[in-house]
Design a protein around this motif. Structure first.
Motif, PDB file in Angstrom:
ATOM      1  N   GLN A 231      28.354  -9.110  84.068  1.00 49.92           N
ATOM      2  CA  GLN A 231      28.892  -9.959  83.009  1.00 49.92           C
ATOM      3  C   GLN A 231      29.778 -11.051  83.601  1.00 49.92           C
TER       4      GLN A 231
ATOM      5  N   LEU B 249      30.633 -13.412  86.656  1.00 52.27           N
ATOM      6  CA  LEU B 249      29.976 -13.918  87.852  1.00 52.27           C
ATOM      7  C   LEU B 249      30.796 -13.570  89.074  1.00 52.27           C
TER       8      LEU B 249
ATOM      9  N   SER C 265      26.157 -22.290  83.892  1.00 55.52           N
ATOM     10  CA  SER C 265      24.829 -21.813  83.512  1.00 55.52           C
ATOM     11  C   SER C 265      23.898 -21.780  84.723  1.00 55.52           C
TER      12      SER C 265
ATOM     13  N   GLN D 215      24.715 -18.766  86.710  1.00 60.49           N
ATOM     14  CA  GLN D 215      24.232 -17.551  86.088  1.00 60.49           C
ATOM     15  C   GLN D 215      22.731 -17.360  86.373  1.00 60.49           C
TER      16      GLN D 215
ATOM     17  N   GLU E  71      22.307 -15.864  89.728  1.00 61.03           N
ATOM     18  CA  GLU E  71      22.541 -14.420  89.741  1.00 61.03           C
ATOM     19  C   GLU E  71      21.306 -13.668  89.254  1.00 61.03           C
TER      20      GLU E  71
ATOM     21  N   PRO F  95      23.567 -11.866  79.990  1.00 64.84           N
ATOM     22  CA  PRO F  95      23.156 -12.926  80.913  1.00 64.84           C
ATOM     23  C   PRO F  95      23.093 -14.299  80.267  1.00 64.84           C
TER      24      PRO F  95
ATOM     25  N   GLU G 186      35.272 -21.269  81.391  1.00 69.50           N
ATOM     26  CA  GLU G 186      35.148 -20.353  82.517  1.00 69.50           C
ATOM     27  C   GLU G 186      36.448 -19.584  82.670  1.00 69.50           C
TER      28      GLU G 186
END
Ligand SMILES: Nc1ncnc2c1ncn2[C@@H]1O[C@H](COP(=O)(O)OP(=O)(O)OP(=O)(O)O)[C@@H](O)[C@H]1O
Ligand SMILES: [Mg+2]
Length: 502
Positions: free
Chosen positions: A91, A93, A150, A153, A156, A173, A343
């Motif tokens: 969840q 980063l 984004s 993400q 990841e 995500p 963020e």
């Protein structure tokens, strides 16, 4: 493949986990079938992330058994899990911001050539193949720091997929993905499914759960309260299972009455990418002004420019007729501005500190007793905010990192409420927040508007922007494409305006 579809690949039996006195997981059972997507829902703090971290080996469970493909497993740590068929996108980063995309993708498992030297060419080749499959264009050698939330993400997600796992866990995500990116992710998930891979998908977004999941499970206060095929349930049933009651409306009545102009932004232009061009608008006292736009349209940049942490090339900002000219966040705060950033982990929280510190830090002078800070005042303020926000925690001295993602966000909200700002700017304020808590935050925002605050909300969620504002400014490619009255507009008009300058 078809005949494998009903085989249970992952089975969790009687899983328990406590943190001190706090029992977070209470005899959880879960079965995931091969080649399917299992949705996992539940309020903030219900135990979703904890359950998945116990599976992934980041936490050690206290009791229970986990079976993968019929064999009992017990991972000592994430590396063990990754090497044995389970991957997870967290969840929060967790990336090395100074390193580039390729480095982050292979962190901890650099391929080496026959000389024992890290094989950079192979890394690059594998990375570009992966991103091509995901339909992403990414500059592989740029540092993570330069990428948007984004994009990071998506990196990841690419990393998790690259392990060729049997089960992939995705913990919220899509919280910062654009509509197009979500579509790509879902396409990718369908492809993985067709290869027999199973996914566990945590999300607070109902429409996503119904679109991509075959089954859905609901956790409430550490107990598994429901598992059903998505085709056999509906939104109301899920909400009742999650919060223990039904919600008739997703939004409280927006019955605030805006007054005279409070904030006036005139011809704001910035130098650096993404470049804002000649933006002018007014926001009234007691008004909730929404900012809509596609990701990259410049909404965050606009808030940051008003707040003084991004350099202006030209233009002016007035509050109650007085020229505001900040050079940093501190000056903005002193003049009654607040900004809840998108963020949060990087900008909003002190991770090594407790709730009290995180709640009071922006407003220290008001907790003075004589010349010294009063612990009692700070603790009282923290307790008050915990109550207002319904923050799920053991107490005011909990470490901030021990709270669930959504509850950490409530602490940030509480911090700014303590400051009682005149202009409250919020960037995606309800991201990662469960349906029940969202409603509470909406009520708070409307209450602040009624108290005469000036409020700007950036949101990518169409229902939220239409359900929670008085007027909406739509940005397109760094420009203001139009301002509309919320009552008189609709989804189509907002979308049309958001693509006006593309
Ligand atoms: N490392 C930790 N130390 C102490 N308590 C913890 C820790 N991690 C989680 N908790 C507690 O466990 C409970 C469940 O948290 P978890 O993060 O699993 O919730 P969640 O369902 O993922 O919520 P969200 O939707 O907000 O992400 C919370 O009460 C939280 O405070
Ligand atoms: Mg979580």
């Amino acid at each position: 493949m078809e005949d494998k579809k009903n085989d249970v690949i992952l089975s969790i039996r009687g899983m328990c986990k406590s943190f001190g006195r706090n029992q977070v997981l209470d005899h959880i059972n879960l079965d995931v079938k091969a080649g399917t997507v299992m949705g996992l829902m539940g309020e903030n703090g219900a135990g979703k992330s904890t359950m998945m971290k116990c599976l992934f080996g980041s936490y050690q469970k206290d009791e229970g058994k986990i079976f993968l493909d019929g064999k009992e497993i017990n991972f000592e740590g994430p590396k063990d899990a990754l090497e044995n068929g389970i991957a997870m996108v967290h969840q929060e980063l967790n990336q090395c911001l100074e390193r580039n995309v390729v480095d982050n993708l292979f962190l901890g498992r650099y391929p080496v050539n026959s000389m024992g030297v890290v094989d950079e060419e192979r890394m690059k080749k594998k990375a570009s193949e992966l991103f091509r499959k995901l339909g992403m264009t990414v500059n592989l050698t740029q540092p993570m720091r330069n990428m948007s939330v984004s994009q990071r993400q998506m990196c990841e997600i690419a990393r998790a997929i690259s392990y060729n796992s049997k089960v992939i866990v995705l913990d919220e995500p899509t919280s910062s993905l654009t509509i197009q990116e979500v579509d790509k992710l879902f396409e990718m998930m369908r492809m993985l499914k067709s290869q027999g891979i199973s996914l566990i998908y945590i999300s607070h977004k109902m429409d996503e759960i119904f679109e991509i999941c075959d089954e859905v499970s609901v956790l409430r206060d550490g107990k598994m309260v429901m598992t059903k095929a998505t085709s056999e349930t509906n939104m109301n049933e899920l909400i009742s299972a999650m919060v223990g009651r039904s919600l008739d409306n997703r939004f409280p009545p927006v019955d605030n009455v805006p007054q005279g102009v409070s904030l006036s932004v005139q011809h704001l232009t910035t130098k650096f990418e993404p470049h804002l061009q000649d933006i002018s608008f007014d926001v009234r006292k007691g008004e909730i002004f929404g900012l809509y736009g596609l990701v990259g349209a410049g909404r965050t940049e606009l808030l940051e420019t008003i707040f003084g942490i991004r350099t202006r090339a030209s233009g002016r900002v007035y509050l109650d007729g007085k020229l505001m000219n900040f050079n940093n966040a501190k000056e903005a705060i002193e003049h009654g501005f607040a900004l809840i950033t998108e963020e949060r982990k990087a900008n909003g929280l002190f991770l090594k500190c407790d709730l009290t510190f995180n709640t009071t830090i922006a407003n220290l002078p008001s907790y003075k007793q004589g010349v010294a800070l009063s612990d009692k005042k700070m603790v009282d303020a923290t307790k008050k905010e915990i109550k207002i926000m319904h923050t799920k925690c053991m107490g005011h001295d909990d470490m901030i990192t021990s709270l669930s993602g959504g509850n950490q966000q409530k602490v940030i909200f509480g911090k700014w409420l303590e400051r009682a700002p005149q202009v409250f700017m919020m960037d995606e304020p309800t991201r990662g927040i469960d349906v029940g808590a969202k409603y509470e935050i909406y009520e708070l925002i409307i209450k602040m508007a009624k108290e005469g605050k000036t409020i700007i909300i950036v949101s990518s969620e169409m229902p939220e922007i239409l359900g929670m504002t008085n007027r909406i400014g739509v940005m397109s490619n760094g420009q203001l494409a139009g301002i509309v009255n919320t009552k008189e507009t609709n989804q189509e008009e907002l979308l049309r305006l958001s693509t006006k300058y593309l």
